[in-house]
Design an enzyme around this catalytic site. Structure first.
Site, PDB file in Angstrom:
ATOM      1  N   THR A  29      50.385  76.105   7.425  1.00 26.97           N
ATOM      2  CA  THR A  29      50.253  75.253   8.601  1.00 26.97           C
ATOM      3  C   THR A  29      48.874  74.604   8.626  1.00 26.97           C
ATOM      4  O   THR A  29      47.860  75.285   8.516  1.00 26.97           O
ATOM      5  CB  THR A  29      50.482  76.078   9.876  1.00 26.97           C
ATOM      6  OG1 THR A  29      51.837  76.537   9.890  1.00 26.97           O
ATOM      7  CG2 THR A  29      50.224  75.246  11.125  1.00 26.97           C
ATOM      8  N   GLN A 103      60.087  73.739   4.226  1.00 27.96           N
ATOM      9  CA  GLN A 103      60.287  75.019   4.894  1.00 27.96           C
ATOM     10  C   GLN A 103      60.766  74.764   6.317  1.00 27.96           C
ATOM     11  O   GLN A 103      60.078  74.110   7.113  1.00 27.96           O
ATOM     12  CB  GLN A 103      59.021  75.867   4.942  1.00 27.96           C
ATOM     13  CG  GLN A 103      59.367  77.288   5.402  1.00 27.96           C
ATOM     14  CD  GLN A 103      58.164  78.148   5.682  1.00 27.96           C
ATOM     15  OE1 GLN A 103      57.367  77.836   6.553  1.00 27.96           O
ATOM     16  NE2 GLN A 103      58.036  79.253   4.963  1.00 27.96           N
ATOM     17  N   HIS A 184      62.397  79.921   6.724  1.00 28.77           N
ATOM     18  CA  HIS A 184      61.304  80.821   7.106  1.00 28.77           C
ATOM     19  C   HIS A 184      61.906  81.982   7.899  1.00 28.77           C
ATOM     20  O   HIS A 184      62.200  81.870   9.076  1.00 28.77           O
ATOM     21  CB  HIS A 184      60.272  80.078   7.950  1.00 28.77           C
ATOM     22  CG  HIS A 184      58.938  80.761   7.997  1.00 28.77           C
ATOM     23  ND1 HIS A 184      58.758  82.076   7.656  1.00 28.77           N
ATOM     24  CD2 HIS A 184      57.707  80.304   8.362  1.00 28.77           C
ATOM     25  CE1 HIS A 184      57.477  82.400   7.804  1.00 28.77           C
ATOM     26  NE2 HIS A 184      56.820  81.339   8.219  1.00 28.77           N
ATOM     27  N   ASN A 187      57.233  86.745   8.705  1.00 29.15           N
ATOM     28  CA  ASN A 187      56.024  86.617   9.538  1.00 29.15           C
ATOM     29  C   ASN A 187      56.273  86.628  11.036  1.00 29.15           C
ATOM     30  O   ASN A 187      55.519  86.054  11.819  1.00 29.15           O
ATOM     31  CB  ASN A 187      55.252  85.357   9.157  1.00 29.15           C
ATOM     32  CG  ASN A 187      54.737  85.413   7.728  1.00 29.15           C
ATOM     33  OD1 ASN A 187      54.910  86.425   7.040  1.00 29.15           O
ATOM     34  ND2 ASN A 187      54.118  84.349   7.263  1.00 29.15           N
ATOM     35  N   TYR A 189      58.765  85.305  12.863  1.00 28.59           N
ATOM     36  CA  TYR A 189      59.418  84.169  13.516  1.00 28.59           C
ATOM     37  C   TYR A 189      60.891  84.486  13.797  1.00 28.59           C
ATOM     38  O   TYR A 189      61.333  85.606  13.613  1.00 28.59           O
ATOM     39  CB  TYR A 189      59.213  82.906  12.678  1.00 28.59           C
ATOM     40  CG  TYR A 189      57.742  82.543  12.587  1.00 28.59           C
ATOM     41  CD1 TYR A 189      57.022  82.189  13.738  1.00 28.59           C
ATOM     42  CD2 TYR A 189      57.045  82.606  11.392  1.00 28.59           C
ATOM     43  CE1 TYR A 189      55.663  81.902  13.682  1.00 28.59           C
ATOM     44  CE2 TYR A 189      55.684  82.316  11.325  1.00 28.59           C
ATOM     45  CZ  TYR A 189      55.001  81.975  12.475  1.00 28.59           C
ATOM     46  OH  TYR A 189      53.656  81.705  12.418  1.00 28.59           O
ATOM     47  N   ARG A 237      62.350  82.828   2.722  1.00 32.89           N
ATOM     48  CA  ARG A 237      61.098  83.586   2.712  1.00 32.89           C
ATOM     49  C   ARG A 237      61.253  84.833   3.581  1.00 32.89           C
ATOM     50  O   ARG A 237      61.675  84.749   4.733  1.00 32.89           O
ATOM     51  CB  ARG A 237      59.931  82.745   3.213  1.00 32.89           C
ATOM     52  CG  ARG A 237      58.584  83.405   2.856  1.00 32.89           C
ATOM     53  CD  ARG A 237      57.395  82.532   3.151  1.00 32.89           C
ATOM     54  NE  ARG A 237      56.318  82.804   2.194  1.00 32.89           N
ATOM     55  CZ  ARG A 237      55.034  82.668   2.466  1.00 32.89           C
ATOM     56  NH1 ARG A 237      54.634  82.277   3.656  1.00 32.89           N
ATOM     57  NH2 ARG A 237      54.130  82.919   1.538  1.00 32.89           N
ATOM     58  N   ASN A 245      52.508  89.272  13.585  1.00 36.18           N
ATOM     59  CA  ASN A 245      53.022  88.683  14.820  1.00 36.18           C
ATOM     60  C   ASN A 245      53.960  89.621  15.581  1.00 36.18           C
ATOM     61  O   ASN A 245      54.874  89.190  16.278  1.00 36.18           O
ATOM     62  CB  ASN A 245      53.723  87.348  14.532  1.00 36.18           C
ATOM     63  CG  ASN A 245      52.739  86.272  14.114  1.00 36.18           C
ATOM     64  OD1 ASN A 245      51.630  86.207  14.626  1.00 36.18           O
ATOM     65  ND2 ASN A 245      53.130  85.426  13.181  1.00 36.18           N
ATOM     66  N   GLY A 326      48.100  80.674  -1.918  1.00 34.08           N
ATOM     67  CA  GLY A 326      47.978  79.989  -0.650  1.00 34.08           C
ATOM     68  C   GLY A 326      46.658  79.276  -0.468  1.00 34.08           C
ATOM     69  O   GLY A 326      46.489  78.125  -0.862  1.00 34.08           O
ATOM     70  N   ARG A 327      45.686  79.967   0.129  1.00 32.08           N
ATOM     71  CA  ARG A 327      44.443  79.278   0.478  1.00 32.08           C
ATOM     72  C   ARG A 327      43.672  78.715  -0.710  1.00 32.08           C
ATOM     73  O   ARG A 327      42.948  77.734  -0.537  1.00 32.08           O
ATOM     74  CB  ARG A 327      43.576  80.197   1.344  1.00 32.08           C
ATOM     75  CG  ARG A 327      44.212  80.378   2.724  1.00 32.08           C
ATOM     76  CD  ARG A 327      43.358  81.128   3.706  1.00 32.08           C
ATOM     77  NE  ARG A 327      44.008  81.155   5.011  1.00 32.08           N
ATOM     78  CZ  ARG A 327      43.511  81.767   6.075  1.00 32.08           C
ATOM     79  NH1 ARG A 327      42.355  82.415   5.988  1.00 32.08           N
ATOM     80  NH2 ARG A 327      44.154  81.738   7.223  1.00 32.08           N
TER      81      ARG A 327
END
Length: 370
Positions: A29, A103, A184, A187, A189, A237, A245, A326-327
């Protein structure tokens, strides 16, 4: 760029796609969609096109319907303007030689009334994600984080309507030029809120037993197969051992082995496992990964603080087919080349991760410029 002596740079066939390497850019995001309307834009197109040397890009989470939105300035794939905006991005990625999945995202309870025109978020159950913050924008445009609002439990007919929303989102993604879609279901959601036992206290066909808690996952995945028209264009995923979360399961290994077997029977292209990537996160044992490999016949992607060295070990040991970074992709638009030659990596600027302009999005230097 193919190098058959290096596991990271062996080509790979993913469904009908030929990937030049085993490196995936996972969903991240960035909250740069144009306002009003949360529309994907030219800046985002430049960002993704810069990173098209990845074997596969999976877009940032893109919400499937207005009640699926949970963070300010995130793009949707619900309106005609959003679909047109994503088409600019897929065209830019394809022109640069890349491949990109969308996604598809419904945050469920991880939202705030200010993002939903005053409505309460929805979830499997009316259980608040205590201590979980979401990214919002104040009336003056100032960004900030606030406690997620208490959700209400979805009615049966609403669950069926959300499955339809996912099917339409998959159709929209294909119309926008994506090569496929990723659900998704990780995580914390919405799909995760049905799967994990501590987030689901329903007593109907979507709660209680493991079979019932996996029902929503199965129905949504089938809807995505129908929406894309090709099960090879669908991935999911999952995050088996994380408690991100506020979601946790009483017996996660049993739950997620069953989920993997279920997805295998549906014949989808891949499962993308999100390992926890914070310092004191639960460890995901290699033996569990081997069991997941045995349970699912398709492609397995792993993400979570992988270095090039760890990635090569995973690929060579055979329990992973592709590795997501990722990052490192945030600050290194040419990450595959840097990994190939062992070049130093740029460090990302945390202050620019969410919201803002080109700074911290498209202005990180490639090797030649550096």
């Amino acid at each position: 760029m193919s190098d058959t002596s290096d596991a990271l740079f062996q080509p790979y066939a993913l469904g009908g796609l030929e990937l030049p390497n085993r490196i995936v850019m996972p969903p991240m995001t960035r909250s740069r969609a144009s306002q009003p309307g949360d529309v994907p834009n030219e800046l985002m197109a430049a960002y993704y096109a810069q990173r098209a040397s990845a074997g596969l890009i999976v877009s940032e989470g893109t919400w499937i319907s207005p009640l699926g939105k949970g963070y300010a300035w995130t793009p949707g794939i619900h309106s005609p303007a959003q679909v047109a905006g994503w088409r600019k991005i897929t065209q830019a990625v394809h022109k640069a030689g890349g491949r990109i999945f969308a996604q598809l995202w419904h945050v469920g309870r991880l939202s705030h009334t200010s993002l939903l025109d005053g409505q309460a978020p929805v979830s499997s159950s009316a259980i608040q994600a205590e201590g979980v913050n979401v990214f919002v924008a104040e009336s003056n445009g100032t960004p900030g984080f606030v406690q997620a609002s208490k959700p209400r439990a979805l009615k049966l007919e609403e669950i069926h309507a959300i499955v339809d929303d996912y099917r339409q989102a998959a159709r929209n993604a294909m119309a926008a030029g994506f090569d496929g879609v990723e659900l998704h279901a990780a995580n914390g959601y919405l799909v995760n809120q049905f799967i994990d036992s501590n987030a689901n206290d329903r007593t109907d066909a979507y709660g209680g037993s493991l079979e019932n808690r996996l029902r929503f996952l199965a129905e949504v995945t089938q809807a995505l197969i129908e929406g894309t028209g090709d099960k090879r264009r669908v991935g999911v995923r999952l995050a088996p051992l994380t408690t991100l979360n506020g979601c946790a399961d009483a017996d996660p290994e049993t739950t997620y082995l069953a989920a993997a077997k279920l997805l295998g029977t549906l014949g989808i292209a891949y499962i993308h496992f999100a390992e926890a990537d914070w310092d004191d996160a639960p460890h995901m044992p290699v033996e569990f990964k081997r069991q997941l490999r045995a349970a699912f016949p398709g492609t397995l992607i792993y993400a979570g603080k992988y270095t090039a060295e760890r990635a090569r070990i995973a690929l060579n040991e055979g329990w992973a087919d592709l590795i997501a970074f990722g990052r490192p992709f945030v600050a290194n638009p040419d990450l595959p080349e840097r990994l190939r030659i062992g070049a130093p990596l740029n460090t990302h600027d945390r202050a620019t991760l969410f919201g803002g302009s080109a700074h911290g999005l498209t202005d990180y230097p490639a090797l030649a410029a550096a």
